[in-house]
Design a protein around this motif. Structure first.
Motif, short mmCIF file in Angstrom:
data_model
loop_
_atom_site.label_atom_id
_atom_site.label_comp_id
_atom_site.label_asym_id
_atom_site.label_seq_id
_atom_site.Cartn_x
_atom_site.Cartn_y
_atom_site.Cartn_z
N SER A 1 78.50 69.75 18.60
CA SER A 1 79.09 69.74 19.63
C SER A 1 78.59 68.61 20.56
O SER A 1 77.20 68.41 20.67
CB SER A 1 78.60 71.07 20.35
OG SER A 1 79.10 71.09 21.89
N LYS A 2 79.28 67.80 21.28
CA LYS A 2 78.87 67.02 22.25
C LYS A 2 78.24 67.36 23.43
O LYS A 2 77.55 66.96 24.35
CB LYS A 2 79.98 65.92 22.64
CG LYS A 2 80.54 65.03 21.48
CD LYS A 2 81.84 64.08 22.15
CE LYS A 2 82.05 63.24 20.70
NZ LYS A 2 83.27 62.30 21.19
N HIS A 3 78.68 68.78 23.66
CA HIS A 3 78.08 69.46 24.75
C HIS A 3 76.99 70.49 24.64
O HIS A 3 76.73 70.76 23.08
CB HIS A 3 78.98 70.36 25.60
CG HIS A 3 80.37 69.64 25.70
ND1 HIS A 3 80.53 69.36 27.20
CD2 HIS A 3 81.36 69.24 25.13
CE1 HIS A 3 81.71 68.82 27.19
NE2 HIS A 3 82.32 68.66 26.23
N PRO A 4 75.92 70.97 25.39
CA PRO A 4 74.72 71.62 24.98
C PRO A 4 75.22 72.92 24.14
O PRO A 4 76.11 73.77 24.67
CB PRO A 4 73.90 71.92 26.12
CG PRO A 4 74.44 70.67 27.17
CD PRO A 4 76.06 70.67 26.77
N ILE A 5 74.37 73.19 23.27
CA ILE A 5 74.68 74.63 22.57
C ILE A 5 73.39 75.42 22.96
O ILE A 5 72.27 75.41 22.71
CB ILE A 5 74.34 74.34 21.01
CG1 ILE A 5 75.54 73.49 20.38
CG2 ILE A 5 74.55 75.63 20.24
CD1 ILE A 5 75.55 73.34 19.06
#
Length: 260
Positions: A69-73
């Protein structure tokens, strides 16, 4: 936001192809299946260098799932509830931060189930029962939810090149297809079928008998969406390009775009 699912059929063997595809397709979230590596051998650094956060749940030689994911997990939860004795690395769930909230994504590698009439087919159906029960609980959160992966289920005759050829296979048995419909009947949407009605679009082509050049494929990789995700669906398609590469996976990615 672009979310993809890709059964890579061994990260070790396909890492170069995967990295090239990630650079070209640039999905925001990717669910991988059949990574076939333990957690300590997962190529975390090489994938993080491409701008992805990673979560993985693996085992030696078989199975293995991951989420990039390019977004926070925010949270990663390995394993499908319902059987504490099941040590197969087939399910990984993650909560991912997005603008204005969060979305929940699961990477799924559902059992093949062959040959029918054995404990392998019974395990497949029992695993699907567990997935149905868990999906029912997840839908209570009323949040964007994407259940992505290799389901090893051919939903309809038009999802394979020759239904007669697959009649004796666990992927096309009435019991398998009924469980898949039961999953959809919880209120989930098949993203591909929400965007496409044409038959004979596939995500898997066997290595044998020239299946790829003859387009003898099946559609077994699916993105199933909660109502909150389906409302934001903008497009969905199958990316055939990776299957035509040298030493490819026998699967190819499926992707969907959302307006989050």
């Amino acid at each position: 936001m672009k979310v993809s699912s890709f059964n890579v059929n061994s990260l070790k063997a396909r890492l170069g192809n995967l990295k090239d595809w990630l650079k070209k397709a640039s999905p925001d979230v990717v669910c991988l299946q059949e990574t076939k590596c333990t957690d300590d051998t997962f190529p975390r650094g090489e994938i993080e260098d491409l701008g992805y956060n990673v979560a993985f749940h693996g085992q030696k030689t078989y199975n293995g799932v991951a989420i990039l994911s390019k977004h926070p997990i925010d949270e990663a939860i390995p394993g499908l509830p319902g059987n504490d004795g099941d040590d197969h690395a087939r399910y990984l769930e993650a909560v991912i931060s997005i603008d204005g909230g969060a979305m929940r994504v699961a990477s799924i590698y559902l059992p093949n189930g062959n040959p029918i009439g054995t404990e392998k087919f019974s395990y497949k159906l029992a695993w699907m029962d567990r997935l149905i029960a868990h999906a029912k609980e997840l839908l209570k959160y009323e949040e964007p939810l994407i259940l992505a992966g290799d389901y090893n289920v051919i939903p309809m005759p038009e999802d394979c090149y020759d239904p007669i050829a697959w009649a004796g296979d666990a992927l096309f048995q009435p019991e398998s297809r009924a469980k898949f419909r039961e999953l959809l009947n919880l209120g989930l949407t098949d993203a591909f079928r929400a965007c496409h009605t044409e038959p004979h679009r596939y995500t898997f082509w066997d290595y044998q008998a020239g299946c790829w050049p003859k387009d003898k494929g099946i559609r077994i990789d699916h993105l199933l969406l909660s109502p909150q995700a389906a409302d934001r669906l903008r497009a969905c398609d199958i990316d055939k390009e990776p299957r035509g590469r040298e030493k490819p996976s026998d699967h190819t990615p499926i992707w969907a775009e959302f307006d989050f």
